[in-house]
Design a protein around this motif. Structure first.
Motif, mmCIF file in Angstrom:
data_model
loop_
_atom_site.group_PDB
_atom_site.id
_atom_site.type_symbol
_atom_site.label_atom_id
_atom_site.label_comp_id
_atom_site.label_asym_id
_atom_site.label_seq_id
_atom_site.Cartn_x
_atom_site.Cartn_y
_atom_site.Cartn_z
ATOM 1 N N ARG A 126 1.243 3.843 -12.078
ATOM 2 C CA ARG A 126 2.316 2.973 -12.441
ATOM 3 C C ARG A 126 3.450 2.614 -11.264
ATOM 4 N N ILE A 127 3.913 3.758 -10.850
ATOM 5 C CA ILE A 127 4.830 3.852 -9.486
ATOM 6 C C ILE A 127 4.198 3.131 -8.369
ATOM 7 N N ILE A 128 2.948 3.820 -8.161
ATOM 8 C CA ILE A 128 2.211 3.239 -6.924
ATOM 9 C C ILE A 128 1.779 1.724 -6.918
ATOM 10 N N ASP A 129 1.528 1.269 -8.292
ATOM 11 C CA ASP A 129 1.115 -0.109 -8.494
ATOM 12 C C ASP A 129 2.491 -0.774 -8.273
ATOM 13 N N LEU A 130 3.317 -0.411 -8.703
ATOM 14 C CA LEU A 130 4.667 -1.049 -8.650
ATOM 15 C C LEU A 130 5.084 -1.279 -7.181
ATOM 16 N N GLN A 131 4.796 -0.356 -6.230
ATOM 17 C CA GLN A 131 5.073 -0.090 -4.813
ATOM 18 C C GLN A 131 4.173 -1.220 -4.132
ATOM 19 N N LEU A 132 3.152 -0.989 -4.468
ATOM 20 C CA LEU A 132 1.907 -2.018 -3.879
ATOM 21 C C LEU A 132 2.151 -3.496 -4.085
ATOM 22 N N SER A 133 3.030 -3.662 -5.062
ATOM 23 C CA SER A 133 3.190 -5.057 -5.491
ATOM 24 C C SER A 133 4.194 -5.744 -4.493
ATOM 25 N N PHE A 134 4.911 -4.821 -3.636
ATOM 26 C CA PHE A 134 5.844 -5.466 -2.704
ATOM 27 C C PHE A 134 5.001 -5.394 -1.336
ATOM 28 N N PRO A 135 5.471 -6.618 -0.592
ATOM 29 C CA PRO A 135 4.744 -6.156 0.938
ATOM 30 C C PRO A 135 5.276 -5.026 1.532
ATOM 31 N N ALA A 136 4.659 -4.269 2.445
ATOM 32 C CA ALA A 136 4.750 -3.127 3.112
ATOM 33 C C ALA A 136 6.041 -3.449 3.935
ATOM 34 N N ILE A 137 6.161 -4.850 4.729
ATOM 35 C CA ILE A 137 7.141 -4.969 5.845
ATOM 36 C C ILE A 137 8.309 -4.907 4.917
ATOM 37 N N LEU A 138 8.503 -5.438 3.651
ATOM 38 C CA LEU A 138 9.729 -5.502 3.064
ATOM 39 C C LEU A 138 10.442 -4.185 2.780
ATOM 40 N N LEU A 139 9.462 -3.245 2.215
ATOM 41 C CA LEU A 139 9.921 -2.080 2.042
ATOM 42 C C LEU A 139 10.209 -1.188 3.252
ATOM 43 N N ALA A 140 9.399 -1.592 4.386
ATOM 44 C CA ALA A 140 9.719 -0.704 5.483
ATOM 45 C C ALA A 140 11.129 -1.150 6.078
ATOM 46 N N PHE A 141 11.442 -2.565 5.869
ATOM 47 C CA PHE A 141 12.590 -3.293 6.589
ATOM 48 C C PHE A 141 13.737 -2.707 5.931
#
Length: 291
Positions: A126-141
């Motif tokens: 569920r944590i992985i799915d939650l993270q994948l729901s956000f764009p990678a560039i947004l998380l990295a930024f």
């Protein structure tokens, strides 16, 4: 047998002329990046070698140092060809290091969740799915902005943004392996859970992870360039491709196109070549994707 399988794999790979050409481009870029100090006329890290009056010169300009700037110079007087080669070197380092660490973390998390099951598997996925729901560039930024500029900070941001892709892929492959007879036999010996995961489930889950790794290295290079372009990646003193593009962006309308265009072409060529190689490997490892 391994030699035979490897030979067949390479033979089939080289039948695809597009993939072969892309692999040659990747190999050329990697080799050039490794021997960058030997093939570049200038060290872009050496601030004492920069001359401001050589800044923003057109391709073919003969600089103060006596050598020809074949691709021109940037806004700080750096030889653009040297800066691009060193920029590719930095991008390759960022992609391989961040992708490699994300690969290990994601593979361990995904395989462990598939093996342990129960509440741990449900919570982890569920944590992985939650993270994948956000764009990678947004998380990295966000992570890069919180940690600040620097190589290590950028690597941590890229790892956090990418490990979930490996974890989800590893979980899917390991869940299928978990139900097979050889795993049940290993458990009946009995072996420790970590030994079962690391020596039995994980090795047999590697093919899809290798495909994801090829794509994610290209993604990490793209993310690094984007973050550096936005000002939250590498510091201005390091000739990252994203930083080179950002430095020349303001001069596009004045006709000094080479400062941004040439680093951009190098970045696109590298990423597209990596993706083409990854697509061919994916098609060969998964027969259902073959044409």
């Amino acid at each position: 047998m391994r030699d035979t399988l490897l030979g067949r794999f390479l033979e089939e790979f080289f039948r695809n002329k597009v993939a072969t050409g892309a692999a040659m481009v990747v190999l050329l870029i990697v080799l050039t990046a490794i021997v960058a100090p030997l093939v570049t006329p200038q060290d872009p890290y050496d601030l004492t070698s920069l001359v401001l009056r050589d800044a923003r010169r057109a391709p073919g300009y003969v600089g103060t140092g006596g050598y020809t700037h074949w691709l021109g110079t940037d806004s700080q007087g750096r030889d653009l060809l040297s800066a691009i080669i060193y920029g590719l070197r930095i991008s390759l380092q960022m992609g391989v290091i961040a992708g490699g660490i994300a690969f290990v973390i994601g593979a361990v998390v995904g395989c462990s969740a598939a093996y342990i099951g129960g509440r741990f598997e449900s919570l982890a996925m569920r944590i992985i799915d939650l993270q994948l729901s956000f764009p990678a560039i947004l998380l990295a930024f966000v992570i890069a902005a919180l940690l600040g500029q620097g190589r290590y900070q950028l690597i941590m941001a890229l790892i956090f943004a990418q490990y979930a892709y490996f974890a989800r892929t590893a979980h899917g492959a390991a869940s299928a392996e978990r139900q097979k007879d050889y795993v049940e036999a290993a458990l009946s010996i009995p072996l420790s859970p970590w030994r079962v995961v690391l020596k039995h489930i994980l090795p047999n889950s590697l093919p899809p992870l290798i495909v994801v790794a090829t794509v994610q290295v290209a993604s990490a290079i793209s993310l690094e360039a984007t973050l550096s372009f936005l000002g939250v990646g590498l510091p201005p003193t390091e000739p990252s491709l994203g930083m080179l593009i950002a430095n020349g962006f303001q001069y596009l309308l004045s006709g000094r196109y080479w400062i941004s265009i040439y680093p951009g072409v190098a970045l696109i060529l590298f990423i597209v070549s990596l993706n083409l190689v990854g697509d061919q490997i994916r098609d060969q490892l998964n027969p259902r994707l073959r044409r």
